[in-house]
Design a protein around this motif. Structure first.
Motif, PDB file in Angstrom:
ATOM      1  N   UNK A   1      12.820  21.390   5.396  1.00  0.00           N
ATOM      2  CA  UNK A   1      12.273  20.254   4.633  1.00  0.00           C
ATOM      3  C   UNK A   1      11.620  19.238   5.577  1.00  0.00           C
ATOM      4  N   UNK A   2      12.247  19.023   6.728  1.00  0.00           N
ATOM      5  CA  UNK A   2      11.683  18.083   7.703  1.00  0.00           C
ATOM      6  C   UNK A   2      10.329  18.573   8.221  1.00  0.00           C
ATOM      7  N   UNK A   3      10.194  19.898   8.363  1.00  0.00           N
ATOM      8  CA  UNK A   3       8.919  20.454   8.823  1.00  0.00           C
ATOM      9  C   UNK A   3       7.800  20.134   7.833  1.00  0.00           C
ATOM     10  N   UNK A   4       8.115  20.225   6.549  1.00  0.00           N
ATOM     11  CA  UNK A   4       7.124  19.892   5.515  1.00  0.00           C
ATOM     12  C   UNK A   4       6.802  18.399   5.534  1.00  0.00           C
ATOM     13  N   UNK A   5       7.827  17.581   5.757  1.00  0.00           N
ATOM     14  CA  UNK A   5       7.610  16.131   5.842  1.00  0.00           C
ATOM     15  C   UNK A   5       6.716  15.778   7.031  1.00  0.00           C
ATOM     16  N   UNK A   6       6.899  16.520   8.129  1.00  0.00           N
ATOM     17  CA  UNK A   6       6.106  16.254   9.330  1.00  0.00           C
ATOM     18  C   UNK A   6       4.614  16.466   9.077  1.00  0.00           C
TER      19      UNK A   6
ATOM     20  N   UNK B   1      -3.828  11.825  17.552  1.00  0.00           N
ATOM     21  CA  UNK B   1      -2.476  12.254  17.173  1.00  0.00           C
ATOM     22  C   UNK B   1      -2.319  13.739  17.473  1.00  0.00           C
ATOM     23  N   UNK B   2      -1.230  14.093  18.131  1.00  0.00           N
ATOM     24  CA  UNK B   2      -1.007  15.481  18.552  1.00  0.00           C
ATOM     25  C   UNK B   2       0.092  16.151  17.736  1.00  0.00           C
ATOM     26  N   UNK B   3       1.186  15.434  17.522  1.00  0.00           N
ATOM     27  CA  UNK B   3       2.327  16.057  16.837  1.00  0.00           C
ATOM     28  C   UNK B   3       3.218  14.990  16.223  1.00  0.00           C
ATOM     29  N   UNK B   4       3.996  15.394  15.219  1.00  0.00           N
ATOM     30  CA  UNK B   4       4.954  14.500  14.564  1.00  0.00           C
ATOM     31  C   UNK B   4       6.294  15.213  14.491  1.00  0.00           C
ATOM     32  N   UNK B   5       7.365  14.511  14.805  1.00  0.00           N
ATOM     33  CA  UNK B   5       8.707  15.084  14.728  1.00  0.00           C
ATOM     34  C   UNK B   5       9.645  14.147  13.980  1.00  0.00           C
ATOM     35  N   UNK B   6      10.359  14.710  13.026  1.00  0.00           N
ATOM     36  CA  UNK B   6      11.446  13.995  12.358  1.00  0.00           C
ATOM     37  C   UNK B   6      12.742  14.341  13.080  1.00  0.00           C
TER      38      UNK B   6
ATOM     39  N   UNK C   1      16.757  12.189   9.907  1.00  0.00           N
ATOM     40  CA  UNK C   1      15.678  11.336   9.379  1.00  0.00           C
ATOM     41  C   UNK C   1      15.815   9.877   9.786  1.00  0.00           C
ATOM     42  N   UNK C   2      16.562   9.633  10.847  1.00  0.00           N
ATOM     43  CA  UNK C   2      16.782   8.265  11.307  1.00  0.00           C
ATOM     44  C   UNK C   2      15.581   7.731  12.096  1.00  0.00           C
ATOM     45  N   UNK C   3      14.707   8.652  12.542  1.00  0.00           N
ATOM     46  CA  UNK C   3      13.540   8.248  13.328  1.00  0.00           C
ATOM     47  C   UNK C   3      12.436   9.286  13.168  1.00  0.00           C
ATOM     48  N   UNK C   4      11.186   8.796  13.214  1.00  0.00           N
ATOM     49  CA  UNK C   4      10.030   9.695  13.239  1.00  0.00           C
ATOM     50  C   UNK C   4       9.264   9.408  14.526  1.00  0.00           C
ATOM     51  N   UNK C   5       8.981  10.468  15.276  1.00  0.00           N
ATOM     52  CA  UNK C   5       8.250  10.326  16.535  1.00  0.00           C
ATOM     53  C   UNK C   5       6.824  10.833  16.361  1.00  0.00           C
ATOM     54  N   UNK C   6       5.862  10.019  16.753  1.00  0.00           N
ATOM     55  CA  UNK C   6       4.452  10.384  16.688  1.00  0.00           C
ATOM     56  C   UNK C   6       3.939  10.504  18.129  1.00  0.00           C
ATOM     57  N   UNK C   7       3.482  11.694  18.504  1.00  0.00           N
ATOM     58  CA  UNK C   7       2.978  11.928  19.857  1.00  0.00           C
ATOM     59  C   UNK C   7       1.452  11.863  19.845  1.00  0.00           C
ATOM     60  N   UNK C   8       0.881  11.128  20.783  1.00  0.00           N
ATOM     61  CA  UNK C   8      -0.572  10.981  20.809  1.00  0.00           C
ATOM     62  C   UNK C   8      -1.094  10.959  22.238  1.00  0.00           C
ATOM     63  N   UNK C   9      -2.383  11.221  22.373  1.00  0.00           N
ATOM     64  CA  UNK C   9      -3.065  11.095  23.661  1.00  0.00           C
ATOM     65  C   UNK C   9      -4.123   9.999  23.539  1.00  0.00           C
ATOM     66  N   UNK C  10      -4.413   9.365  24.662  1.00  0.00           N
ATOM     67  CA  UNK C  10      -5.442   8.324  24.714  1.00  0.00           C
ATOM     68  C   UNK C  10      -5.872   8.155  26.161  1.00  0.00           C
ATOM     69  N   UNK C  11      -7.106   7.679  26.369  1.00  0.00           N
ATOM     70  CA  UNK C  11      -7.618   7.508  27.728  1.00  0.00           C
ATOM     71  C   UNK C  11      -6.939   6.367  28.467  1.00  0.00           C
ATOM     72  N   UNK C  12      -6.485   5.375  27.741  1.00  0.00           N
ATOM     73  CA  UNK C  12      -5.811   4.239  28.375  1.00  0.00           C
ATOM     74  C   UNK C  12      -4.709   3.714  27.487  1.00  0.00           C
ATOM     75  N   UNK C  13      -4.343   2.459  27.689  1.00  0.00           N
ATOM     76  CA  UNK C  13      -3.301   1.854  26.870  1.00  0.00           C
ATOM     77  C   UNK C  13      -3.868   1.507  25.491  1.00  0.00           C
TER      78      UNK C  13
END
Length: 289
Positions: free
Chosen positions: A77-82, A102-107, A111-123
């Motif tokens: 279910x978490x995979x579908x939510x992601x 945005x590269x990936x999302x992990x629950x 379900x206490x936290x959702x992590x969003x992984x991303x790339x960017x050239x700077x801050x």
């Protein structure tokens, strides 16, 4: 001595040690454990094993339980939510006009936290984005900036060799790779030829480096002065794999260079393989993680 199990939380992720709490577990079993991110469901990558206490660098947390059918259903279910969270986050990034990918999302399992992984050239100032995401999902939000190598590991793909990325197939952790390795292996310092799809130095340069380092100990390098059966000369080229050297003889500098086996010459003064400053400046981006 301590009894441990090794658990992974991604298909080709780092292995973390846990106390099996008296249970006998097999490789492939799914388990519920407590991590720094909260309660997580992982897969046993290393069955019960006894190791020395000094090999453990942190207090071991005990296994909570072996994953049940309900636990595995929750993971699915978490995979579908992601997937849905990924689409929503992309929309929010566009709305805020942020220069990030945005590269990936992990629950987390609970379900206490959702992590969003991303790339960017700077801050990137993503404070408003975090507020929007927290309002939508009503839970803790963490945005984590990653490098292009981590992106390749998460997303996967095919390398220039035609095989799946090493980092996505079997490499648990990245190994340091340097321009000097490519130079010592006699490779062209052409960025296209020594970099992977991620734009960084190919991880596979590390695989044979130990063998090349051993060969270099006993093989005269280009520029070395050696004594050959025909007299003294300077090495103008070498092939570490075949052990063949091309030598320009001092007594006949204008004559064609001769070829010798490395075992047939003795080193008078060896040379060093160096990466020129201009080369390093041009290629230093390839060494970034």
């Amino acid at each position: 001595m301590a009894c441990i199990i090794g658990v992974r939380f991604r298909d080709v992720g780092k292995i973390y040690y846990f106390d099996p709490d008296g249970l006998e577990l097999r490789k492939g079993d799914r388990v519920i454990v407590e991590t720094s991110r909260g309660i997580e469901c992982g897969e046993v990558a290393m069955a019960n094993r006894i190791i020395a206490d000094e090999e453990i660098s942190y207090p071991l947390k005990k296994l909570i339980r072996v994953a049940t059918e309900d636990d595995l259903k929750k993971v699915a279910e978490n995979k579908e939510k992601e997937k849905k969270a990924f689409d929503i986050c992309v929309q929010k990034i566009q709305a805020h006009k942020l220069k990030m990918k945005l590269v990936n999302v992990e629950y987390t399992f609970d379900n206490n936290k959702i992590l969003f992984y991303f790339t960017a050239d700077g801050r990137v100032d993503f404070r408003e984005l975090v507020k929007d995401l927290a309002y939508v999902f009503r839970t803790r939000i963490e945005l984590r900036q990653i490098g292009v190598r981590d992106e390749a590991k998460m997303v996967g793909g095919l390398g220039i060799c035609g095989r799946p990325f090493c980092c996505n197939s079997f490499l648990g952790e990245f190994q340091p790779v340097s321009i000097k390795m490519a130079k010592e292996q006699g490779m062209s310092l052409n960025p296209v030829k020594i970099s992977g799809t991620c734009g960084r130095l190919m991880c596979c340069l590390k695989y044979e480096q130990e063998a090349y380092s051993d060969l270099l100990k006993n093989t005269p390098k280009t520029g070395a002065i050696v004594n050959t059966p025909d007299g003294k000369g300077t090495v103008t080229d070498m092939n570490l794999i075949t052990g063949k050297l091309t030598v320009s003889l001092h007594k006949a500098p204008d004559a064609a260079a001769r070829t010798y086996k490395a075992s047939d010459v003795t080193i008078i003064k060896d040379a060093q393989i160096k990466v020129e400053k201009s080369e390093l400046e041009k290629l230093k981006k390839l060494e970034k993680q």
